[in-house]
Design a protein around this motif. Structure first.
Motif: not given
Length: 455
Positions: A199-215
């Motif tokens: 759930d990291n909001p910082f670039m360049a390492g941000a991605f939307h994890g598999v345990g996260e909601p749709d959006v």
């Protein structure tokens, strides 16, 4: 859950914005791409573009609306997506490049400056698709302007995937070469992680994890300038008083982040995720983590005592911030990038701060070796060994660590790279001249430490 802001908090916030560089570093919208699988790479890329644009079309406008509403600068509006290696239907080098271009085009369409998620999680091993994605990273970063990439190569539970470590050294070197006409900027958009947060909001390492909601909406606060001003007012107090002051300041900063995040969530009709408590510096004067450490009493960041000072700062920020928000996540702590922090740049130029001291500092703070320029002729195996060292710190200590290192093509120790904007500029730092080739070439996986057996 509504939150109540006292009028005095509003007045204090206005002062912090006007005089102390308080801002919200980023609102990041996480978007799942799990439903973008299709029968061909072209169709996947089309679906990825359509989904990102449809979900994030109001993100920038809402961010600017909130900025006007509260009078607090929101520096970046960004997007993170499901690690692309997990999206079904893409298998070839060409497929992954099509998706990278679609991400870049969608990011430009909605007006964000970076989109993260050209990523893979290979800490225990890589699938064929993940291997292809990793090979395509240098070309994807060279061809696109906004796409960021990350690869998780280790965890406390799985150990360190040394095959992936060795491979990522080559990926970094190739990314540097393919963007050699721009100071090897491709490497500034690539992070190698251990224990990556989803759930990291910082670039360049941000991605939307598999345990996260749709959006989801995640927020990253900044605030080194606010903490610096508070510390500078207390030149002679003991460490207990100093820590208490940092805690109270972090509380105020995080309350602002919580308010902005929940407001964005309501306006976009998207669930609120987390506030990342990080002190994220910028190259602007007075917005430096290094200067905070020097205000603690160090003549220059990097001298003896720096690790202890950073440990206290990091802990106080987390204690204060966690009182202000029920949903804290991401990396949370003090960032110590070199190129993005004016005080760090000066310390390197003065010879006070070496890469060895930076590595020691990462034992007690967030992220890791971040935005560090090294000579362009650095061997691939040395880059891999740097990644392995940093992953070991994360694995043994059960924390996130990362490497974002830039072998600046054609440059050597003492030269400079300049990326502009928040990525800043940095002197090329000296590395240990002795090799690590035989160590890196052993391959396999360094076993997980005994504390992994907690189930």
């Amino acid at each position: 859950m509504p939150i109540t802001i006292h009028p005095n908090e509003i007045l204090e916030t206005i002062r912090m914005v006007q005089a102390e560089n308080l801002d919200i570093r980023t609102i990041t919208m996480g978007i799942s791409l799990r439903n973008c699988a299709a029968e061909s790479g072209k169709r996947v890329a089309d679906k990825v573009y359509e989904r990102i644009v449809s979900k994030a079309e109001r993100l920038v406008a809402v961010g600017e609306e909130i900025q006007q509403q509260f009078g607090v600068p929101i520096i970046n509006k960004r997007i993170s997506v499901t690690p692309v290696s997990l999206v079904g239907g893409i298998n070839t080098h060409k497929d992954f490049l099509l998706v990278a271009r679609a991400m870049d085009k969608a990011a430009a369409e909605v007006g964000v400056n970076f989109i993260g998620g050209f990523s893979a999680l290979v800490h225990k091993g890589a699938t064929p698709e993940e291997e292809v994605l990793m090979r395509s990273i240098p070309e994807a970063l060279a061809e696109t302007e906004r796409v960021c990439s990350s690869v998780n190569i280790a965890s406390t539970k799985a150990g360190i995937n040394m095959d992936a470590v060795a491979f990522m050294g080559k990926v970094i070197k190739d990314a540097a070469y393919m963007t050699r006409d721009r100071d090897s900027i491709g490497c500034a958009k690539l992070v190698v992680f251990c224990n990556v947060p989803e759930d990291n909001p910082f670039m360049a390492g941000a991605f939307h994890g598999v345990g996260e909601p749709d959006v989801v909406i995640n927020v990253g606060v900044s605030g080194p300038g606010v903490v610096l001003r508070a510390v500078e007012k207390l030149p002679n107090v003991d460490f207990g008083t100093l820590a208490e002051t940092v805690k109270k300041t972090a509380f105020k900063i995080t309350r602002m982040g919580e308010l902005v995040g929940r407001t964005a969530s309501e306006k976009l009709n998207v669930p609120f995720g987390i506030v990342d408590l990080s002190l994220a510096p910028t190259p602007a004067p007075g917005d430096s983590v290094a200067q905070i450490l020097e205000a603690f009493g160090l003549e220059r960041c990097g001298t003896h005592g720096t690790t202890a000072a950073l440990a206290m700062l990091n802990d106080a920020v987390k204690k204060g911030g966690s009182m202000a928000s029920s949903y804290v996540g991401g990396l949370s702590g003090a960032f110590i990038p070199v190129s993005e922090d004016a005080g760090m740049i000066r310390s390197v130029e003065d010879g006070a701060l070496s890469i060895d001291k930076l590595e020691a500092m990462t034992c007690v703070c967030s992220v890791g070796l971040d935005m560090i320029a090294v000579p362009g002729d650095t061997p691939v195996e040395t880059l891999s060994a740097i990644i392995a060292d940093e992953a070991a710190i994360g694995m043994i200590n059960g924390k996130t660590t990362a490497v974002r290192v830039i072998p600046a093509w054609g440059k050597t120790t003492g030269d400079h790279v300049n990326f502009g904007g928040l990525l800043g500029s940095a002197p090329v730092m000296k590395l240990n001249q002795y090799g690590s080739t035989a160590f890196v070439k052993r391959g396999g996986r360094i076993p997980a430490p005994i504390q992994a057996l907690t189930n």
